[in-house]
Design a protein around this motif. Structure first.
Motif, PDB file in Angstrom:
ATOM      1  N   GLN A 125      -9.954 -12.580  -0.614  1.00  0.00           N
ATOM      2  CA  GLN A 125      -9.658 -13.901  -1.178  1.00  0.00           C
ATOM      3  C   GLN A 125      -8.154 -14.172  -1.158  1.00  0.00           C
ATOM      4  O   GLN A 125      -7.663 -14.984  -1.952  1.00  0.00           O
ATOM      5  N   ASP A 126      -7.442 -13.477  -0.277  1.00  0.00           N
ATOM      6  CA  ASP A 126      -5.984 -13.658  -0.177  1.00  0.00           C
ATOM      7  C   ASP A 126      -5.269 -13.384  -1.489  1.00  0.00           C
ATOM      8  O   ASP A 126      -4.208 -13.957  -1.758  1.00  0.00           O
ATOM      9  N   GLY A 127      -5.844 -12.513  -2.276  1.00  0.00           N
ATOM     10  CA  GLY A 127      -5.224 -12.172  -3.561  1.00  0.00           C
ATOM     11  C   GLY A 127      -4.084 -11.190  -3.354  1.00  0.00           C
ATOM     12  O   GLY A 127      -3.889 -10.628  -2.276  1.00  0.00           O
ATOM     13  N   ASN A 128      -3.363 -10.988  -4.443  1.00  0.00           N
ATOM     14  CA  ASN A 128      -2.182 -10.123  -4.421  1.00  0.00           C
ATOM     15  C   ASN A 128      -2.466  -8.861  -5.220  1.00  0.00           C
ATOM     16  O   ASN A 128      -2.892  -8.927  -6.376  1.00  0.00           O
ATOM     17  N   VAL A 129      -2.265  -7.705  -4.593  1.00  0.00           N
ATOM     18  CA  VAL A 129      -2.490  -6.411  -5.258  1.00  0.00           C
ATOM     19  C   VAL A 129      -1.143  -5.752  -5.548  1.00  0.00           C
ATOM     20  O   VAL A 129      -0.362  -5.490  -4.635  1.00  0.00           O
ATOM     21  N   LEU A 130      -0.915  -5.503  -6.823  1.00  0.00           N
ATOM     22  CA  LEU A 130       0.321  -4.870  -7.270  1.00  0.00           C
ATOM     23  C   LEU A 130       0.018  -3.431  -7.682  1.00  0.00           C
ATOM     24  O   LEU A 130      -0.901  -3.188  -8.459  1.00  0.00           O
ATOM     25  N   VAL A 131       0.785  -2.492  -7.158  1.00  0.00           N
ATOM     26  CA  VAL A 131       0.631  -1.097  -7.581  1.00  0.00           C
ATOM     27  C   VAL A 131       1.847  -0.682  -8.403  1.00  0.00           C
ATOM     28  O   VAL A 131       2.984  -0.835  -7.961  1.00  0.00           O
ATOM     29  N   VAL A 132       1.573  -0.185  -9.603  1.00  0.00           N
ATOM     30  CA  VAL A 132       2.613   0.363 -10.467  1.00  0.00           C
ATOM     31  C   VAL A 132       2.494   1.877 -10.336  1.00  0.00           C
ATOM     32  O   VAL A 132       1.446   2.434 -10.649  1.00  0.00           O
ATOM     33  N   ALA A 133       3.533   2.528  -9.863  1.00  0.00           N
ATOM     34  CA  ALA A 133       3.381   3.943  -9.485  1.00  0.00           C
ATOM     35  C   ALA A 133       4.421   4.820 -10.163  1.00  0.00           C
ATOM     36  O   ALA A 133       5.610   4.492 -10.175  1.00  0.00           O
ATOM     37  N   GLY A 134       3.977   5.928 -10.698  1.00  0.00           N
ATOM     38  CA  GLY A 134       4.872   6.915 -11.288  1.00  0.00           C
ATOM     39  C   GLY A 134       5.165   8.040 -10.314  1.00  0.00           C
ATOM     40  O   GLY A 134       4.478   8.188  -9.294  1.00  0.00           O
ATOM     41  N   PRO A 135       6.155   8.865 -10.620  1.00  0.00           N
ATOM     42  CA  PRO A 135       6.539   9.960  -9.721  1.00  0.00           C
ATOM     43  C   PRO A 135       5.395  10.932  -9.446  1.00  0.00           C
ATOM     44  O   PRO A 135       5.363  11.566  -8.384  1.00  0.00           O
ATOM     45  N   ALA A 136       4.442  11.054 -10.381  1.00  0.00           N
ATOM     46  CA  ALA A 136       3.345  12.000 -10.179  1.00  0.00           C
ATOM     47  C   ALA A 136       2.526  11.646  -8.946  1.00  0.00           C
ATOM     48  O   ALA A 136       1.863  12.507  -8.371  1.00  0.00           O
ATOM     49  N   VAL A 137       2.555  10.387  -8.532  1.00  0.00           N
ATOM     50  CA  VAL A 137       1.868  10.014  -7.292  1.00  0.00           C
ATOM     51  C   VAL A 137       2.406  10.861  -6.137  1.00  0.00           C
ATOM     52  O   VAL A 137       1.640  11.342  -5.296  1.00  0.00           O
ATOM     53  N   ILE A 138       3.714  11.078  -6.137  1.00  0.00           N
ATOM     54  CA  ILE A 138       4.313  11.870  -5.058  1.00  0.00           C
ATOM     55  C   ILE A 138       4.108  13.372  -5.284  1.00  0.00           C
ATOM     56  O   ILE A 138       3.640  14.082  -4.401  1.00  0.00           O
ATOM     57  N   HIS A 139       4.416  13.844  -6.506  1.00  0.00           N
ATOM     58  CA  HIS A 139       4.262  15.284  -6.786  1.00  0.00           C
ATOM     59  C   HIS A 139       2.859  15.762  -6.474  1.00  0.00           C
ATOM     60  O   HIS A 139       2.648  16.890  -6.071  1.00  0.00           O
ATOM     61  N   SER A 140       1.886  14.908  -6.775  1.00  0.00           N
ATOM     62  CA  SER A 140       0.498  15.345  -6.665  1.00  0.00           C
ATOM     63  C   SER A 140       0.006  15.236  -5.226  1.00  0.00           C
ATOM     64  O   SER A 140      -1.164  15.494  -4.968  1.00  0.00           O
ATOM     65  N   GLY A 141       0.882  14.833  -4.334  1.00  0.00           N
ATOM     66  CA  GLY A 141       0.511  14.822  -2.921  1.00  0.00           C
ATOM     67  C   GLY A 141      -0.182  13.548  -2.466  1.00  0.00           C
ATOM     68  O   GLY A 141      -0.776  13.514  -1.391  1.00  0.00           O
ATOM     69  N   ALA A 142      -0.119  12.490  -3.274  1.00  0.00           N
ATOM     70  CA  ALA A 142      -0.828  11.260  -2.933  1.00  0.00           C
ATOM     71  C   ALA A 142       0.053  10.241  -2.224  1.00  0.00           C
ATOM     72  O   ALA A 142      -0.379   9.119  -1.954  1.00  0.00           O
ATOM     73  N   GLY A 143       1.281  10.621  -1.887  1.00  0.00           N
ATOM     74  CA  GLY A 143       2.222   9.675  -1.295  1.00  0.00           C
ATOM     75  C   GLY A 143       1.757   9.124   0.047  1.00  0.00           C
ATOM     76  O   GLY A 143       1.852   7.916   0.295  1.00  0.00           O
ATOM     77  N   ASP A 144       1.234   9.998   0.900  1.00  0.00           N
ATOM     78  CA  ASP A 144       0.810   9.525   2.220  1.00  0.00           C
ATOM     79  C   ASP A 144      -0.297   8.484   2.106  1.00  0.00           C
ATOM     80  O   ASP A 144      -0.295   7.483   2.821  1.00  0.00           O
ATOM     81  N   ALA A 145      -1.245   8.748   1.214  1.00  0.00           N
ATOM     82  CA  ALA A 145      -2.371   7.827   1.065  1.00  0.00           C
ATOM     83  C   ALA A 145      -1.882   6.470   0.550  1.00  0.00           C
ATOM     84  O   ALA A 145      -2.345   5.415   1.002  1.00  0.00           O
ATOM     85  N   LEU A 146      -0.935   6.476  -0.375  1.00  0.00           N
ATOM     86  CA  LEU A 146      -0.406   5.205  -0.876  1.00  0.00           C
ATOM     87  C   LEU A 146       0.372   4.496   0.233  1.00  0.00           C
ATOM     88  O   LEU A 146       0.262   3.272   0.405  1.00  0.00           O
ATOM     89  N   ALA A 147       1.130   5.270   0.995  1.00  0.00           N
ATOM     90  CA  ALA A 147       1.873   4.669   2.118  1.00  0.00           C
ATOM     91  C   ALA A 147       0.912   4.013   3.104  1.00  0.00           C
ATOM     92  O   ALA A 147       1.181   2.915   3.609  1.00  0.00           O
ATOM     93  N   ASP A 148      -0.229   4.654   3.361  1.00  0.00           N
ATOM     94  CA  ASP A 148      -1.236   4.065   4.252  1.00  0.00           C
ATOM     95  C   ASP A 148      -1.712   2.712   3.725  1.00  0.00           C
ATOM     96  O   ASP A 148      -1.845   1.748   4.467  1.00  0.00           O
ATOM     97  N   LEU A 149      -1.987   2.671   2.426  1.00  0.00           N
ATOM     98  CA  LEU A 149      -2.479   1.426   1.832  1.00  0.00           C
ATOM     99  C   LEU A 149      -1.430   0.319   1.915  1.00  0.00           C
ATOM    100  O   LEU A 149      -1.756  -0.855   2.115  1.00  0.00           O
ATOM    101  N   VAL A 150      -0.169   0.699   1.749  1.00  0.00           N
ATOM    102  CA  VAL A 150       0.906  -0.291   1.870  1.00  0.00           C
ATOM    103  C   VAL A 150       0.978  -0.787   3.312  1.00  0.00           C
ATOM    104  O   VAL A 150       1.007  -1.994   3.574  1.00  0.00           O
ATOM    105  N   ARG A 151       0.995   0.145   4.263  1.00  0.00           N
ATOM    106  CA  ARG A 151       1.135  -0.223   5.668  1.00  0.00           C
ATOM    107  C   ARG A 151       0.001  -1.122   6.130  1.00  0.00           C
ATOM    108  O   ARG A 151       0.217  -2.105   6.825  1.00  0.00           O
ATOM    109  N   GLU A 152      -1.229  -0.778   5.686  1.00  0.00           N
ATOM    110  CA  GLU A 152      -2.383  -1.527   6.160  1.00  0.00           C
ATOM    111  C   GLU A 152      -2.599  -2.831   5.385  1.00  0.00           C
ATOM    112  O   GLU A 152      -3.583  -3.526   5.602  1.00  0.00           O
ATOM    113  N   GLY A 153      -1.701  -3.131   4.462  1.00  0.00           N
ATOM    114  CA  GLY A 153      -1.742  -4.447   3.831  1.00  0.00           C
ATOM    115  C   GLY A 153      -2.636  -4.555   2.604  1.00  0.00           C
ATOM    116  O   GLY A 153      -2.919  -5.649   2.130  1.00  0.00           O
ATOM    117  N   TYR A 154      -3.094  -3.423   2.060  1.00  0.00           N
ATOM    118  CA  TYR A 154      -3.926  -3.490   0.858  1.00  0.00           C
ATOM    119  C   TYR A 154      -3.099  -3.503  -0.422  1.00  0.00           C
ATOM    120  O   TYR A 154      -3.632  -3.719  -1.494  1.00  0.00           O
TER     121      TYR A 154
END
Lengths: 413, 413, 413, 413
Positions: free
Chosen positions: C205-234
């Motif tokens: 619906q052409d909506g806007n998705v905002l992600v609020v992210a803490g450092p644990a996203v990176i420490h816990s190894g989830a950085g690549d997956a978040l980067a994918d979501l950013v790159r692919e426009g989600y």
């Protein structure tokens, strides 16, 4: 194992854990070692000495091992002077600048070992050569954003010696030595008694007690007890946020905190409005001090700070309402204010706030006494686990902790 | 929407949330409704009445909806008698047996509504027809493992009426009405004051106070305060495990709990040995009572229970050392003993134990006052969230809670 | 009960809980009521109407009750226009200014109900009369620090109508209606599936998705997956702090986060140095964007934001090292930047950060979809419990959540 | 310092921390020491030797110090045979009986050092003299309740040698050496990868993998993944409770767990009934095995255990509903069954259950590999902190952990 270097460790290196760590570092990082000399301290007052040859497959691995050994206090044989380079621009450090630990540190400059002033972790060391200011050469820490173009900044690790705290020679008491784990299975009142004793000892020696306080201190009903400790001179300084100050003042203005009557537990429900009204009243008055002087604020922690001239820092954050005019909204300015508090403090009580406690903790050397109290064990662990030599962590309810502590301290008078 | 059924709700159905729940159930489960009659109570003392036609696409969906509506107190129009079937074997209930809620419940038998005795959730209802024992027909709960072949067991939901607790007509005070969430942001000492008042009121009305206690009560240094409450008659009954009793006795025998001296915080370090030695001493003495009588145990919670004849149940678990001879090792036997305690209790304090608190909570009707205290918010939430009408949850430190509570209660004497 | 006032409630007031709340408010605050009229909606699409006379012993009590009823959507009979007063000075609101909720709100001005723009809680409402800017009168929120002398600010509650979200007419799905409690006992992968669906629907619906992210996203190894979501426009927008950005870039520069190699789990141990070196490198480069353009940063979340022109805000805090040049160090400025992100967002994912999530949450109306994920149940509860109509709270591991979410979203493409 | 005794330590006593602990013990307990001889291992393969004279003010203090030194592996000079005494009655140990640690232990009997079989903490050591059973003298552990009158039980500490685990000679990998603290800041998927590798290695060496599972494994939707691991032979044995088994079977019978549909997240709401109905169905069938054979149960963890003949123990507890006929309701009997599982196991996964994990952990020697997974950090800390030499603690969501683990393990096939 083609590259090698020799290091020395000296002091209470067995019981303070440095030898264990040193061997562990070499093995973890795929190095090898040979003990060239080991003179064990025969009794508990005597120090030990170890000369250790460290080997690695390549220079980069060796550097990693030496870096880690350096941090636990090992020094290279045949020390030379510290290397320095000028900062190329404001806020920009030279390449390979030395980043500090929170342990007492010395640098070797012109063949002399001199203490680094205001030691604090993750800083650069700036050297002022002899004659520059007051005669001798000086070395002190600077955070990155304070670096000025041309500052002489220490690089690499040569000529720098770190002195991690050593285990006290007697039974440690509640301030455990470098203990990571926090048990909630300790007798609460006995432990609070020990914290009270430590405050009394600190004040008996004209020490400075800094309290870092979160809003839960007020919600949980502990505000009066903290105000008593401030008034009676057991707390020299308060480090808090806009939320703490606002709730403290709301409680004085409206008798509520987060809208709940702290005495009767009755919930006037319009409480949230009180919060924003409190801020608006203090903005109107021009700040906390004018509001105390005008008689608008008649009690509470902030009132006692103003009335008895205790230092306070209210550091801003992005979750603040308002904020109050006293709040330092710029994070770097606020850190500088906190840094001064931290450097003054001989003992720090961190009460139910992770954000402000980390900010203060970042500025503390490993030699300051620290007491951390929070209901959340993860918060206590995170705060205690920063290499302070003397730290008590308590997983308890701030709403019973502060009143019990105040009872103990004030009854002893 | 091809099938339909009409139900009635009556009472304080708006402010107790039943109407909201009823509409929510129908919508969540893909049904539809039509309000046939709605008489709202004009003022806060008047009850309301709603007759609701419920529709669903098929019989199975309708049954699911009616089941849920039943549990919140809705009754079918034109009630008929409860249906019953004999249990085919010991421990085996008839198909489609009715499984109880923890709310007061009535069944319609021979055209009369009679109360189900000893209501407790997840039980079967057994009916004894008129004349069987003492004149009238009776209905009471039985857990599955107590069912005997031939027991007349209620099936389905016809002729059964559940009466969930209603919102009190006045300001609720700290015992919130059906509140799920637990806030740690309430003033701790004020709340403990209210718990003290509730204990005093219960005792003033000759009520029974049951304390469910975990080993942390002893580790945290709260044992003396609890022993005081037992001795002075504010606690009628203790429900605990082998760990609690052992730590309490260890503290009396050796001055330690888990090896730490509770007063001085000195850690003799051989503490764990004390634990197993305590058990071995009590086994040698033949149990707690003989050990008290022999003078081996001279104080503590268990000592006060024996000396002042307070009821106690020590329920076994798979993590027990020993266990003590007093420990009921069979889970079903232990549950039966706990069940008796729970049925006697007018007020229950659950102190720092999830296992024993759940066991006691399973046996409580929704009308018993409950206070849950634990340092872990998840434990408090889990315990409070069981449909008790009057419950206080406190996330606090048991080591300061019990002494503060005892001070309040004993000072009021 | 000497004072009285009549209010009206209208809408799905039974199943959305407003009637229950209204009666509860009156009883909790020691008032009384009489239902003058009650027209129940006959079926689930029909709304209900209630006219309620509220009584209290004095005017102050009545005001408290009316204030609370106002907040849940009750309106006074015979509405009049909103009252306004000019702000006496910059940042100073008039006495008795109206403090907003986060629910859609209307004001009555010149006899017309107009929507308050950019609704957000704890703000003042500023009115621009007709003709002032673009024709008609307007009303919008302002935080206290944005108030300018002379702003026409709404006071009291007359002429203001709040519209809390109503229960959806169908089975709610995972986005529960106004649910306070968070259960960790829900099937994790099924729930992540639902979050993935909600993101896909929002983007469809052409909506806007905002992600609020803490450092644990990176420490816990989830950085690549978040980067994918950013790159692919989600993900359209990232709201984070200096710590998140630094750890993300450290991972790209050195392969470590907090000094641990994210792939091999090997601990180079000199990791902390990487953190401060990363900051120093980015300062040298002049910021994140130049560092990406220079090829210094070649991957990660910040890289994808720069490369694909996603909006990001890096808000400063007092615990920051450095900070990076991109960090907005002033809390008020940072809030303003966050406010814009929040107002743009149709769906917000709050990932493992309390501070930034509260800051964003403070700016959200109750109509925005919110998903909160944290390993700490207290954090999730605190974030969810703010009156959002559609919120999912998940107590889970961010390190498995983000990769699983990304798999679901990207596999559906 | 009037009394003295000499002890020896030998092995990797520096890097395994024994020397640090030894000096710490003496100082904590107010003793003094003199190092008589210290031969340091020159390289990482060589062991060290220390002869230490320990002094104390009185015999009791000296005994306390020696007791602690004994537990970390120090032995008295000039060892003599173990002292033994016959048990005076069933379940009654002799005075001053020796209570075991969980470390490998030897006793000196007839001048020979023999291994104590089935080492486990808090047990007595029973000696069978030569000729009694199969030729040589034997020594093994017995829990207190298994002691029989006349058993020859070891007393005091002479002639007993404890061998705490030593630090491995290489980089430790994720199974940290004696690490107390648990970080949630490790990359989750990388760590799960390592657990998968450890399972594969264990199975490659014909090792036994024991899974201790709590009900949350099922609620969180991880049941299918665990069933896969059981079916494919990666799990040899399940240790659980009545709750786990019931939820697993409920999911198979009704598609729900705790009443929530695990796939669709739809909440049939009559779920709780499913729980008690499941128990009643299995009672009717005569137990889990007959229910599988009758085709009543057609999938799930218990189904795979029965079908593929994996060992399982269902241990009862006081919070059980029912229980299922397979549940061992007596705690002592259940412990004995668990003890057999624990002794068989080479690797133990503890999944989201404190109670059963503690019960299993109590029976494990310090040499068994342990992985603990729980969403609650306090649970993980409590379980890991028991002196296991190789332990991984993970604070994560069991609902994503098990499926991710199963993916890794089964994809590697």
């Amino acid at each position: 194992m083609s590259v090698t270097r020799t290091v020395e460790l000296e002091g209470h290196i067995i019981d303070s854990g440095m030898m264990q760590q040193a061997f562990g570092i070499v093995m973890d990082l795929d190095g090898d070692f040979e003990v060239e000399q080991f003179d064990v301290g025969k009794d508990k007052e005597s120090t030990s000495y170890c000369r250790l040859q460290v080997m690695a497959a390549d220079q980069s691995t060796l550097q990693s091992i030496l870096h880690e050994l350096h941090q636990i206090g090992a020094t290279l044989m045949d020390p030379v002077d510290v290397t320095v380079a000028p900062a190329p621009a404001d806020q920009v450090v030279p390449n390979r600048f030395y980043s500090t630990t929170n342990h007492p540190t010395k640098i070797r400059y012109d063949g002399q070992w001199i203490d680094v002033e205001n030691i604090e972790m993750d800083c650069a060391i700036v050297i002022e050569p002899a004659g520059s200011v007051d005669g001798g050469p000086r070395a002190y820490t600077k955070v990155l954003n304070a670096i000025k173009e041309g500052d002489l900044v220490a690089t690499d690790e040569t000529g720098i010696r770190v002195q991690p705290p050593e285990r006290p020679r007697d039974a440690g008491g509640p301030f455990g030595f470098m203990q990571g784990g926090i048990s909630s299975e300790r007798p609460s009142e006995s432990l609070i008694r020990q914290v009270a004793n430590a405050i009394e000892e600190t004040k008996a020696q004209d020490g400075n007690v800094l309290v870092v306080a979160g809003p839960a201190v007020i919600h949980s009903g502990a505000g009066d007890a903290l105000a008593d400790l401030v008034r009676e001179g057991y707390v020299d300084s308060i480090s808090a946020g806009n939320g703490f100050a606002t709730h403290d003042i709301e409680r004085n203005l409206y008798g509520t905190s987060l809208g709940m009557d702290v005495e009767t537990l009755e919930h006037p429900r319009k409480g949230h409005k009180h919060h924003i009204y409190t801020i608006s009243e203090i903005i109107r008055a021009g700040g906390i001090q004018p509001a105390v002087e005008d008689g608008l604020i008649s009690g509470g922690v902030m009132y006692e700070c103003v009335t008895h001239d205790r230092d306070y820092v209210i550091a801003g954050s992005i979750r603040d309402d308002g904020p109050l005019p006293d709040t330092i909204t710029d994070a770097v300015e606020a850190q500088n204010a906190i840094r001064e508090q931290a450097h003054e403090a001989d003992m720090v009580l961190m009460l139910a706030t992770l954000l402000h406690s980390v900010a203060v903790g970042n500025c503390l050397p490993s030699t300051t006494k620290v007491v951390c109290v929070d209901i959340n064990p993860a918060t206590v662990t995170q705060l205690i686990d920063r290499g302070s030599a003397q730290a008590i962590g308590m997983v308890t309810d701030i709403g019973t902790f502060v009143p019990t502590l105040a009872d103990f301290v004030l009854d002893d008078e």
